[in-house]
Enzyme design. Structure first.
Site, PDB file in Angstrom:
ATOM      1  N   LYS A 162       1.336   4.624  -5.888  1.00 13.42           N
ATOM      2  CA  LYS A 162       2.541   3.791  -5.926  1.00 13.42           C
ATOM      3  C   LYS A 162       3.247   4.077  -7.240  1.00 13.42           C
ATOM      4  O   LYS A 162       2.656   3.904  -8.306  1.00 13.42           O
ATOM      5  CB  LYS A 162       2.180   2.307  -5.892  1.00 13.42           C
ATOM      6  CG  LYS A 162       1.893   1.751  -4.518  1.00 13.42           C
ATOM      7  CD  LYS A 162       1.748   0.231  -4.656  1.00 13.42           C
ATOM      8  CE  LYS A 162       1.449  -0.428  -3.327  1.00 13.42           C
ATOM      9  NZ  LYS A 162       1.288  -1.885  -3.495  1.00 13.42           N
ATOM     10  N   ARG A 170      -4.547  -2.648   2.572  1.00 14.43           N
ATOM     11  CA  ARG A 170      -4.274  -2.492   1.143  1.00 14.43           C
ATOM     12  C   ARG A 170      -3.844  -3.801   0.485  1.00 14.43           C
ATOM     13  O   ARG A 170      -3.942  -3.950  -0.731  1.00 14.43           O
ATOM     14  CB  ARG A 170      -3.221  -1.387   0.920  1.00 14.43           C
ATOM     15  CG  ARG A 170      -3.043  -1.008  -0.538  1.00 14.43           C
ATOM     16  CD  ARG A 170      -2.281   0.289  -0.746  1.00 14.43           C
ATOM     17  NE  ARG A 170      -2.108   0.541  -2.181  1.00 14.43           N
ATOM     18  CZ  ARG A 170      -1.732   1.684  -2.709  1.00 14.43           C
ATOM     19  NH1 ARG A 170      -1.477   2.718  -1.939  1.00 14.43           N
ATOM     20  NH2 ARG A 170      -1.600   1.819  -4.013  1.00 14.43           N
ATOM     21  N   GLU A 174      -8.628  -6.938 -13.374  1.00 12.92           N
ATOM     22  CA  GLU A 174      -8.589  -6.160 -12.121  1.00 12.92           C
ATOM     23  C   GLU A 174     -10.002  -5.716 -11.719  1.00 12.92           C
ATOM     24  O   GLU A 174     -10.334  -5.652 -10.536  1.00 12.92           O
ATOM     25  CB  GLU A 174      -7.692  -4.911 -12.270  1.00 12.92           C
ATOM     26  CG  GLU A 174      -6.242  -5.175 -12.669  1.00 12.92           C
ATOM     27  CD  GLU A 174      -5.374  -5.850 -11.612  1.00 12.92           C
ATOM     28  OE1 GLU A 174      -5.769  -5.889 -10.424  1.00 12.92           O
ATOM     29  OE2 GLU A 174      -4.289  -6.352 -11.977  1.00 12.92           O
ATOM     30  N   HIS A 215      -2.982 -12.136  -6.831  1.00 14.80           N
ATOM     31  CA  HIS A 215      -1.690 -11.681  -7.337  1.00 14.80           C
ATOM     32  C   HIS A 215      -0.496 -12.496  -6.851  1.00 14.80           C
ATOM     33  O   HIS A 215       0.546 -12.482  -7.498  1.00 14.80           O
ATOM     34  CB  HIS A 215      -1.468 -10.197  -6.998  1.00 14.80           C
ATOM     35  CG  HIS A 215      -2.200  -9.264  -7.912  1.00 14.80           C
ATOM     36  ND1 HIS A 215      -3.568  -9.274  -8.031  1.00 14.80           N
ATOM     37  CD2 HIS A 215      -1.765  -8.309  -8.774  1.00 14.80           C
ATOM     38  CE1 HIS A 215      -3.940  -8.346  -8.909  1.00 14.80           C
ATOM     39  NE2 HIS A 215      -2.867  -7.752  -9.383  1.00 14.80           N
ATOM     40  N   HIS A 248      -0.235  -9.821 -17.473  1.00 13.11           N
ATOM     41  CA  HIS A 248      -0.564  -9.651 -16.057  1.00 13.11           C
ATOM     42  C   HIS A 248      -2.016 -10.048 -15.772  1.00 13.11           C
ATOM     43  O   HIS A 248      -2.286 -10.823 -14.857  1.00 13.11           O
ATOM     44  CB  HIS A 248      -0.317  -8.193 -15.657  1.00 13.11           C
ATOM     45  CG  HIS A 248      -0.620  -7.904 -14.230  1.00 13.11           C
ATOM     46  ND1 HIS A 248       0.173  -8.358 -13.196  1.00 13.11           N
ATOM     47  CD2 HIS A 248      -1.643  -7.242 -13.644  1.00 13.11           C
ATOM     48  CE1 HIS A 248      -0.360  -7.975 -12.040  1.00 13.11           C
ATOM     49  NE2 HIS A 248      -1.461  -7.292 -12.288  1.00 13.11           N
ATOM     50  N   ASN A 251      -4.195  -7.245  -3.520  1.00  9.43           N
ATOM     51  CA  ASN A 251      -3.336  -8.286  -4.108  1.00  9.43           C
ATOM     52  C   ASN A 251      -4.073  -9.605  -4.320  1.00  9.43           C
ATOM     53  O   ASN A 251      -3.446 -10.622  -4.630  1.00  9.43           O
ATOM     54  CB  ASN A 251      -2.115  -8.545  -3.215  1.00  9.43           C
ATOM     55  CG  ASN A 251      -1.224  -7.334  -3.117  1.00  9.43           C
ATOM     56  OD1 ASN A 251      -1.162  -6.527  -4.046  1.00  9.43           O
ATOM     57  ND2 ASN A 251      -0.555  -7.170  -1.997  1.00  9.43           N
ATOM     58  N   GLU A 266       0.249   0.368   2.638  1.00 12.68           N
ATOM     59  CA  GLU A 266       0.111  -1.088   2.634  1.00 12.68           C
ATOM     60  C   GLU A 266       0.663  -1.754   3.881  1.00 12.68           C
ATOM     61  O   GLU A 266       1.517  -2.635   3.811  1.00 12.68           O
ATOM     62  CB  GLU A 266       0.755  -1.694   1.364  1.00 12.68           C
ATOM     63  CG  GLU A 266       0.274  -3.110   1.117  1.00 12.68           C
ATOM     64  CD  GLU A 266       0.614  -3.654  -0.264  1.00 12.68           C
ATOM     65  OE1 GLU A 266       0.595  -2.875  -1.237  1.00 12.68           O
ATOM     66  OE2 GLU A 266       0.877  -4.852  -0.354  1.00 12.68           O
ATOM     67  N   LYS A 276     -10.909   1.382  -4.732  1.00  9.12           N
ATOM     68  CA  LYS A 276      -9.470   1.525  -4.486  1.00  9.12           C
ATOM     69  C   LYS A 276      -9.191   2.738  -3.599  1.00  9.12           C
ATOM     70  O   LYS A 276      -8.379   2.668  -2.678  1.00  9.12           O
ATOM     71  CB  LYS A 276      -8.685   1.618  -5.808  1.00  9.12           C
ATOM     72  CG  LYS A 276      -7.172   1.659  -5.554  1.00  9.12           C
ATOM     73  CD  LYS A 276      -6.339   1.132  -6.693  1.00  9.12           C
ATOM     74  CE  LYS A 276      -4.864   1.081  -6.290  1.00  9.12           C
ATOM     75  NZ  LYS A 276      -3.986   0.651  -7.365  1.00  9.12           N
ATOM     76  N   ARG A 314      14.391  16.577  -6.149  1.00  4.62           N
ATOM     77  CA  ARG A 314      13.683  16.259  -4.895  1.00  4.62           C
ATOM     78  C   ARG A 314      12.177  16.416  -4.984  1.00  4.62           C
ATOM     79  O   ARG A 314      11.487  16.540  -3.980  1.00  4.62           O
ATOM     80  CB  ARG A 314      14.197  17.107  -3.730  1.00  4.62           C
ATOM     81  CG  ARG A 314      15.661  16.869  -3.426  1.00  4.62           C
ATOM     82  CD  ARG A 314      16.035  17.421  -2.070  1.00  4.62           C
ATOM     83  NE  ARG A 314      17.460  17.349  -1.900  1.00  4.62           N
ATOM     84  CZ  ARG A 314      18.316  18.247  -2.384  1.00  4.62           C
ATOM     85  NH1 ARG A 314      17.845  19.303  -3.034  1.00  4.62           N
ATOM     86  NH2 ARG A 314      19.590  18.095  -2.217  1.00  4.62           N
ATOM     87  N   HIS A 325       1.370 -13.445  -9.914  1.00  6.45           N
ATOM     88  CA  HIS A 325       2.729 -12.976 -10.235  1.00  6.45           C
ATOM     89  C   HIS A 325       3.658 -14.140 -10.539  1.00  6.45           C
ATOM     90  O   HIS A 325       4.504 -14.063 -11.437  1.00  6.45           O
ATOM     91  CB  HIS A 325       3.311 -12.166  -9.073  1.00  6.45           C
ATOM     92  CG  HIS A 325       2.864 -10.733  -9.066  1.00  6.45           C
ATOM     93  ND1 HIS A 325       2.728 -10.002  -7.914  1.00  6.45           N
ATOM     94  CD2 HIS A 325       2.523  -9.903 -10.073  1.00  6.45           C
ATOM     95  CE1 HIS A 325       2.322  -8.786  -8.215  1.00  6.45           C
ATOM     96  NE2 HIS A 325       2.179  -8.695  -9.519  1.00  6.45           N
TER      97      HIS A 325
HETATM   98 ZN    ZN Z   1      -2.658  -6.320 -10.965  1.00  2.00          ZN
END
Ligand code: ZN
Ligand code: ADP
Length: 347
Positions: A135, A233, A177, A240, A254, A237, A229, A219, A113, A244
């Site tokens: 994240k 946030r 990025e 992205h 990426h 992206n 998000e 960030k 936990r 993606h």
């Molecule tokens: Zn990225």
């Protein structure tokens, strides 16, 4: 303890915690940030290159590559933690790029936990993005980061010395990025990336430090306003959504896929949010300076198909990040059919 010398500290304060991002701190000072018994979850390549730094710590090795971010990969790690008798009093430290820190953050948040944890980030992408912001996720059935938790590491050591052994293609992922941050939030950073690209590409220490620090600040600022998000946030992206889709369809890295995704988003921004042609051209030429691809030559139908599968989609629309100018982004909800129409018109 306070960091020394040329270390910059950026704090991410959220409801549940304060996370310390230490840019320019050395792995040699890791012990100063850890209390109790510690175990490292280390990327195998990083272990090979830097084993002397870790020799005093208990370790579990992580196989490099996205495949480790899977339920099978986790099973293996939970098993080793049990075998080693790791309990709630231990501290977990992820050492490596985004793969190692994602796994370490997830494992530390779920095993018994939740244990305390921190990261040593060893890739450029990790130091500006993947290890920052709390994240922690793994992949499942072809969906990236679909299973995970939000939980901030107590610290992230961004030791820029590690970047010297990073393969060129991994550096390029980071630069993608970095350029993204400048486009969505900071035209001064954009100008600096543009005018000083030679020293930045050569990883000249003061330029590297300056760029990473600025990206982490951007960030951190966004994460502090919207950790989970719900809206703001999403700006991270930028490039992205289409990126993606291209990453999935073509298998390119990426950073490269996001670069092409940003080129598409820049074009859409001209059509939808008033970005000037001259700014679009400056952005595309900056991507090229950093060795990133900018040709957008993919089938629109294929791309739309992949976007519709994106986990962030609503029923018939998607939140799309656009630029109004360099350094100024907006989030627009776009219907799939409108997005497709803009793409059709542009291509
Ligand atoms: Zn990225
Ligand atoms: P990212 O941080 O881009 O998400 P990964 O965690 O997948 O990336 O790491 C990218 C690759 O770089 C992996 O093969 C990993 O083993 C390797 N790597 C990580 N850090 C270093 C380093 N400092 N020097 C050399 N290779 C590294």
């Amino acid at each position: 303890m306070s960091p020394t010398g040329n270390v910059s500290e950026v704090l991410i304060k959220t409801k549940a915690s304060t996370s310390r991002i230490l840019i320019g701190e050395s792995i040699e000072n890791l012990g100063n940030y850890v209390s109790g018994r510690a175990i490292l979850l280390v990327d195998k390549n990083v272990q090979k290159l830097y084993k002397d730094f870790f020799k005093n710590y208990d370790r579990i090795l992580i196989e490099p590559g996205e495949n480790s971010k899977s339920l099978d990969g986790l099973k293996n790690i939970y098993g080793q933690l049990l075998e080693k008798g790791v309990d709630r009093s231990w501290f977990i430290i992820g050492v490596g790029g985004g793969v190692a820190t994602d796994i370490a953050g997830f494992v530390a948040s779920t095993y018994m936990r939740g244990l305390r944890f921190g990261f040593v980030s060893t890739t450029l992408l990790g130091q500006v993005d993947a290890s920052i912001g709390g994240k922690n996720g793994i992949n499942f059935e072809g969906y990236k980061n679909i299973i995970g938790v939000f939980r901030q590491p107590e610290f992230v050591i961004c030791d820029t010395e590690f970047l010297k052994t990073l393969p060129g293609k991994e550096l390029v992922n980071g630069f993608s990025e970095i350029i993204k941050y400048s486009l969505i939030a900071d035209s001064e950073l954009f100008d600096y990336l543009d005018s000083s690209y030679e020293s930045i590409l050569a990883l000249e220490p003061s330029s590297t430090h300056r760029v990473i620090k600025r990206c982490v600040e951007i960030k951190a600022d966004i994460v502090m306003r919207d950790e989970k998000e719900s809206f703001e946030r999403r700006k991270l992206n930028f490039g992205h959504t289409i990126g993606h889709a291209i990453e999935k369809l073509s298998g390119i890295s990426h950073g490269m896929a996001v670069s092409i995704g940003m080129v598409a988003a820049l074009r859409i921004s001209r059509a939808v949010s008033g970005l000037k042609k001259e700014d679009e051209e400056r952005a595309v030429s900056l991507l090229r300076k950093y060795g990133l691809p900018t040709d957008f030559s993919y089938g629109i139908d294929e791309i739309m198909g992949a976007i519709r599968k994106d986990k962030k989609k609503e029923v018939d629309s998607i939140y799309f990040v656009l630029l109004e100018e360099l350094g100024k982004s907006v989030i627009r909800k776009m219907k799939f059919r409108d997005l497709k129409k803009v793409l059709d018109d542009l291509c």
